[in-house]
Structure formats: C-alpha cells, structure tokens
Design a protein around this motif. Structure first.
Motif, mmCIF file in Angstrom:
data_model
loop_
_atom_site.group_PDB
_atom_site.id
_atom_site.type_symbol
_atom_site.label_atom_id
_atom_site.label_comp_id
_atom_site.label_asym_id
_atom_site.label_seq_id
_atom_site.Cartn_x
_atom_site.Cartn_y
_atom_site.Cartn_z
ATOM 1 N N LEU A 15 -3.526 14.520 -3.816
ATOM 2 C CA LEU A 15 -2.715 13.383 -3.414
ATOM 3 C C LEU A 15 -2.200 12.661 -4.650
ATOM 4 C CD1 LEU A 15 -5.025 11.960 -0.594
ATOM 5 C CD2 LEU A 15 -3.132 13.566 -0.361
ATOM 6 N N ARG A 16 -0.928 12.238 -4.604
ATOM 7 C CA ARG A 16 -0.299 11.583 -5.750
ATOM 8 C C ARG A 16 0.317 10.252 -5.326
ATOM 9 N NH1 ARG A 16 3.944 15.262 -8.426
ATOM 10 N NH2 ARG A 16 3.012 14.831 -10.460
ATOM 11 N N LEU A 17 0.082 9.236 -6.117
ATOM 12 C CA LEU A 17 0.624 7.907 -5.901
ATOM 13 C C LEU A 17 1.576 7.578 -7.046
ATOM 14 C CD1 LEU A 17 0.325 5.244 -4.170
ATOM 15 C CD2 LEU A 17 -1.364 4.522 -5.861
ATOM 16 N N LEU A 18 2.780 7.105 -6.727
ATOM 17 C CA LEU A 18 3.776 6.773 -7.746
ATOM 18 C C LEU A 18 3.970 5.259 -7.783
ATOM 19 C CD1 LEU A 18 4.318 9.858 -7.358
ATOM 20 C CD2 LEU A 18 6.747 9.344 -7.715
ATOM 21 N N PHE A 50 4.717 5.762 -12.986
ATOM 22 C CA PHE A 50 3.468 6.390 -13.399
ATOM 23 C C PHE A 50 2.895 7.134 -12.196
ATOM 24 C CE2 PHE A 50 3.747 2.804 -16.397
ATOM 25 C CZ PHE A 50 3.651 3.502 -17.593
ATOM 26 N N VAL A 51 2.427 8.348 -12.444
ATOM 27 C CA VAL A 51 1.897 9.204 -11.385
ATOM 28 C C VAL A 51 0.376 9.237 -11.463
ATOM 29 C CG1 VAL A 51 1.878 11.506 -10.381
ATOM 30 C CG2 VAL A 51 3.976 10.626 -11.429
ATOM 31 N N TYR A 52 -0.254 8.772 -10.381
ATOM 32 C CA TYR A 52 -1.715 8.771 -10.285
ATOM 33 C C TYR A 52 -2.117 9.844 -9.273
ATOM 34 C CZ TYR A 52 -1.402 4.282 -12.682
ATOM 35 O OH TYR A 52 -1.135 3.298 -13.597
ATOM 36 N N GLU A 53 -3.216 10.492 -9.548
ATOM 37 C CA GLU A 53 -3.552 11.680 -8.746
ATOM 38 C C GLU A 53 -5.053 11.785 -8.514
ATOM 39 O OE1 GLU A 53 -3.513 16.185 -10.071
ATOM 40 O OE2 GLU A 53 -1.455 15.484 -9.754
ATOM 41 N N CYS A 54 -5.409 12.380 -7.364
ATOM 42 C CA CYS A 54 -6.809 12.748 -7.118
ATOM 43 C C CYS A 54 -6.850 14.037 -6.317
ATOM 44 C CB CYS A 54 -7.562 11.642 -6.386
ATOM 45 S SG CYS A 54 -7.142 11.478 -4.644
#
Length: 620
Positions: free
Chosen positions: A30-33, A70-74
C-alpha cells in the motif's frame, strides 16, 4: 507541469500492488502520497479486523518522491477475514487522517472518517471453472413446457389449468381450488428435456430450476418432501434423464434448496394431516419435533416472515442438519442423481455453521459443483441477524445472485446515471474475490421480480395491488421501446463481469409485474423471435470472447447516459459502449483496435459509433 495526486485511491494500481480482495497470506503493498506542503513527519496505516475491536498501526516507510509528492509505503499480509483500513500522519500542526470518500478516494482531514474495506479470503478458495464464461437459464418448472405425459399420484386438491395461455391466478377465493399458488399448468421435467436443443441454441450451459420437490403450491417453496420429486413434474428417473440429456448439450442442472423453512403441509410438520407420518404439529414425540421452535404448541410457532404455512426450521439442530448435509442427506442424494449444484434460498437467513456444512457436503462430492446463494445486498459485508456474514471468504458460497448489478442495470437503461452503474460494478469488483465474481449470477429478472420488459418500460408497480397489476397491457409503442431497453440491459448482462442469467421467456417477450404475473407460461408458438435471435447473437459473442470469462473490467468513459468499458485478458479485448440518450454518440477507439471485429454497431474513421438508445461492441 506537475500532476495532482490523491493521497490514496484503492482502485488505482499506483497505490496498491493488487486491486480488490486478496488471498490469505498474499502480500499487499500500500502506498500513500502526501504533498510536500503537508510537512509530514510520520505516516501510518491503521487497520482492524471486523470481528476484533483493537486497531493495529503500522508505520509507513518513506520510499521515494514523485514530483511534489512524498511516497510512503508498507507491505502487509493478513489472515482470512474482513478488514477495515485507513491512514493517518503527523505534521507540524498535529495529526491528520486520510479518510475514504466517494469512489474510494482518500481525503485529508483533521477528523477521523471513512475506512476502506479489505476482503481477505481463504488461500484455497476456488469456484467451478465450467460456469466461467457461461450462461444460466432459470426455469420455473410448472410454466416452461408440458410434455403431455400422464402424471401419476397428483393430489386431487390442485387446480390444473386447461389453457396454457391463461393468466396466473392472483386471487384468494374461499372454498375455490383455483386460487393464488394453487393453479398448475403441468410443465414438467420431461418437457424441459424435450426443449434442451432450444435452450442450448441460446448458448446456455447451466439450467437453474426453481424447487422441484413435492410441495403443495405451484412455486414449491413450501417443501413437503425433500426426498421426492413433485408428481406433477415427474419422478427421480425423469430428473436423471434430464441431467443426462443436458450433459450431451454441454449443459448442467442446479436445483433450488429451500432449507430455512418447510411447508406446514409436509411430511415433517403435517399440520394438515395429509401424510401418515407423525409430524411435529401432530405430537411432541415426533422425530421431527426438534426441527421446529414452538411458542405455544401446536398452534404458535416460529414461521418464515410470520407466514404460518412456512414453519421455520432450526438449522443448527443436529438431526435436521444431518438430514440435509449428512452422508446420505438431501444435498448428496440429488447431487448423486446427476445435478451439478445448488442455489440456496434466503442464504442470508441460514446460520454460518449450517452453511459451512452445506459447502463441505457439496464440495466433498465434487469441488466443481456450484453453490449459489440468494443475497440481495453486497454479500462481502452483509450483516444479518446482528452478525457480519462470511459468505465469500472461501468456506461457504461460491457466489451469489447479483441483485446490486440488476438494480443498477435497470436504473441506467431507464435513464439513470452511468456513474452509479460504474460505481456499483467497481464496488463489487473491489469487495468480492475474483473467483467469486467470475461466477456471479447476473440477472435482470427472476421469479421474485417483475419481468424485465415490464419493469424496463413501466418501472415497479409502487404499491399497486394485484388487481391493478392483472389489468395492465403494454401498448405496442411501449412494447417496442421496452424491447430496445431490454437489448441494452441484456448487453450489459452479457458483458459485465459474472455470468448472465436469463429468466425463461424474457428472451421471448414475456411480460408481467411481480408474483404471480412474472411466473406466466412460456409462449410457445407466439414468441417474439426478434428477441430470441438477439439473445442467440449475444450467446455466440460470449462463447467467442475469452475476456468475458476471465477478463478485467476497465471503465473508459462514464457519463450520465454514456458508458464505455473494456474487458481485457491476455487472449483478447472487448470494448462495449452503451448510449441511453436520444443523440448519436461516438467513441474514439485506441489505435490497436484498428481492424477490430464488430459484433454490434459500426466503426467509422477509427470511431465507434453508438446510435440513440443502443450499444456497440468490438473485439481485438
């Protein structure tokens, strides 16, 4: 020029490595921008399994920068179950939430809001391959075709109609045999067998029969004897012959299982003393007594929707459950007679423990046997009797009757919003396991709803009584308009994900509002052959397109009265365009559709044209 990105979109591959439901143990990325102006310190995934109160929190890793974002991911793996998730992050001025809004888009807010759904199904969940890409034909047995064979053992309290074209009786007249539910036309299993070549010509590979067991009403949802075919329909040998002959045409038969209740006039309850058996209503010593719940014996008992002729069964009763699901129970007996599956009446009123055992019984006989459930809402998150259900997690149903699609197809064709239709399709695609989507029963009419032609033109009767409904005749001009709308609705049925289901006679021009008018006889010799030929063309198209069996769904243009979507698989691709306006529409085809095969419509200078209130289909 920089792009503007959503914080999250659960239907976009940019934000998820897999769209939709996932198998247990499968890796989800999953990615949050977040825009740099958000000045994010730390970002988190929040998730909770539906049956647990505790919310888990995972810190996202900053992976890269995408333009001004910025791309945050888990990465996460989950066990079988239904989950809810959202995001949050801390910034210079405190905590923010990323909440689910319309169309599954993420929105940043100081307040906690909507969560996304994540269905996680059992890793070994599979559904019958033979039905994928197929066509279902639903038959109300008494009304399809009468073979003319003499029937033995038919109770003499039934009214047998002498005229095949007579309108179904809708009145309840005291001391008369010809009343609602007690008028029979003599359609039988041998009659269906005689018409298999016709059914096969429609491209059908599955026949779903409404109840066929002995019961004392023409609909037979008040079962009298699960171990016996109703004598007006034939006998067990007739069913075996039907299954055998159908197999020669590549057609399988599934039966209707009504297990949430029986008839009061039955071997098991015997309130009417028709049978020699000692029923639950005759004596508390009856072996069937524990199957039912009495409040004031013998006159007051739990009944389906309070209808005393339909006493409810206690499905968790060990003896009843064994009778239905055991080694020599009802399910296995008829599967061993040649049928290939079951449709479960009011599946959402059957307890989980019972459904678990039903699936075990059916799949132990053959994992390719089909198990379909009647559920009118989104079956992935349905709550019934105060409990979240787990129909589509891999241990119960293969799939369900797709009422959400049916409602939106009818609404769209009658001038409703294409956006609502697309949202419904995307929601089902997101929430249901793909193997379940591929065997969804996509109907636009059943024995429980008005006929497709009638509702597409006239809408629903809005509380009008049966007397009013019985007198409605569609003028010729209205009928012609209804046929045009039926073609649009059927085109959607046959091209959306799932399996189209045709209610006998819809393809021949049968009209009528709800029960009993939707259950009139098939008009042999007076069919509207234009409609039949159209359905045959749809069947031929469906058989020739692999993408209608296993393909993805990609919306291309979604407007109020124009819907264009693509079905895509490795072998082929199909574009479907539907226009419900009074103006000619055109859609510019992708370059690789040059030389496409045209099933419906026309291509002019690279544009797919769609006439007023019409549709077009092309394939590469």
């Amino acid at each position: 020029m920089f792009m503007q990105y959503y914080p999250f979109n659960s239907r976009d591959i940019l934000y998820r490595n897999k769209i939709g439901a996932a198998a247990a143990g499968e890796t989800l990325q999953l990615r949050l921008l977040l825009h740099r102006d958000q000045k994010c310190h730390d970002a988190f995934l929040r998730y909770r399994r539906d049956d647990l109160e505790q919310t888990q929190k995972i810190k996202l890793k900053l992976k890269e920068q995408l333009e001004d974002y910025f791309v945050y991911e888990c990465v996460i793996t989950l066990d079988t179950g239904l989950y809810w998730y959202s995001f949050c992050f801390t910034a210079d001025d405190g905590e923010y939430f990323v909440n689910r809004t319309e169309h599954c888009i993420g929105e940043i807010s100081k307040d906690e809001g909507g969560w996304w759904q994540q269905t996680v199904y059992s890793a070994d969940y599979s559904t019958p391959d033979w039905l994928k890409g197929g066509i279902i034909y639903q038959i109300f047995p008494d009304r399809f075709y009468n073979s003319g064979e003499e029937k033995q053992g038919v109770p003499d309290d039934r009214f047998i109609c002498s005229s095949w074209s007579r309108q179904p009786e809708y009145r309840q007249i005291q001391n008369e045999k010809c009343v609602l539910g007690n008028d029979y036309y003599g359609g039988d299993l041998k009659g269906i067998t005689e018409k298999l070549s016709y059914i096969a010509s429609l491209g059908v590979n599955c026949i779903y029969l409404n109840p066929i067991f002995e019961a004392h009403s023409n609909h037979r949802y008040n079962t009298a004897d699960y171990m016996k075919i109703d004598p007006l329909l034939g006998d067990e040998e007739d069913l075996k012959m039907l299954c055998s002959k159908a197999k020669e045409y590549g057609i399988r038969i599934i039966l209707d299982g009504v297990f949430s209740h029986t008839g009061d006039d039955s071997v098991y309850f015997n309130r009417c003393n028709r049978y020699d058996s000692i029923g639950a209503a005759n004596d508390k010593s009856s072996k069937f007594f524990s199957w039912y719940k009495f409040k004031d014996y013998p006159v007051d008992y739990e009944a389906w929707w309070g209808i005393l002729t339909l006493p409810e069964t206690q499905e968790e009763n060990e003896d009843f459950c064994e009778f239905i699901t055991g080694e020599n129970g009802v399910l296995r007996k008829w599967l061993r007679s040649g049928v290939s599956g079951w449709r479960l009446d009011v599946a959402d009123e059957l307890p989980d423990s019972f459904l678990d055992k039903v699936r075990n019984a059916v799949k132990q006989e053959n994992k390719e046997f089909y198990l379909l459930g009647e559920v009118w809402e989104d079956a992935s998150n349905k709550i019934s009797y105060g409990k979240r259900r787990r129909f589509l997690l891999g241990k119960q149903l293969d799939s369900v009757m797709n009422y959400p699609f049916a409602g939106e197809i009818i609404n769209f064709v009658r001038g409703g919003s294409g956006k609502n239709l697309n949202e419904c399709v995307c929601s089902v695609m997101e929430n249901y396991p793909l193997c379940s989507v591929s065997v969804l029963m996509n109907h636009i009419g059943t024995h429980d709803t008005p006929r497709a032609l009638t509702v597409l033109q006239n809408g629903y009767p809005d509380g009008k009584d049966r007397e009013w409904q019985s007198k409605q005749i569609m003028p010729k001009e209205d009928y012609e308009n209804a046929v045009k709308r039926l073609f649009l609705a059927a085109a959607l049925q046959y091209t959306l994900p799932g399996v189209p289901s045709v209610f006998y006679g819809d393809e021949a021009g049968v009209q009528g509002y709800g029960d009993p008018f939707c259950r009139s006889t098939y008009p042999w010799g007076q069919e509207d052959k234009r409609i039949i030929e159209f359905y045959k063309r749809l069947g031929e198209m469906r058989r020739s397109c692999e993408c209608l069996k296993v393909g993805d769904y990609h919306p291309l243009v979604i407007e109020d009265n124009l819907v264009v979507f693509e079905r895509v698989c490795e072998k082929d691709r199909l574009i479907i365009a539907l226009n419900t306006s009074d103006e000619l529409k055109s859609f510019t085809l992708p370059n690789d559709y040059k030389g496409a095969k045209i099933y419906f419509g026309n291509i002019e200078n690279g544009n797919l044209t769609v006439k007023q209130n019409d549709f077009s289909v092309v394939k590469i």
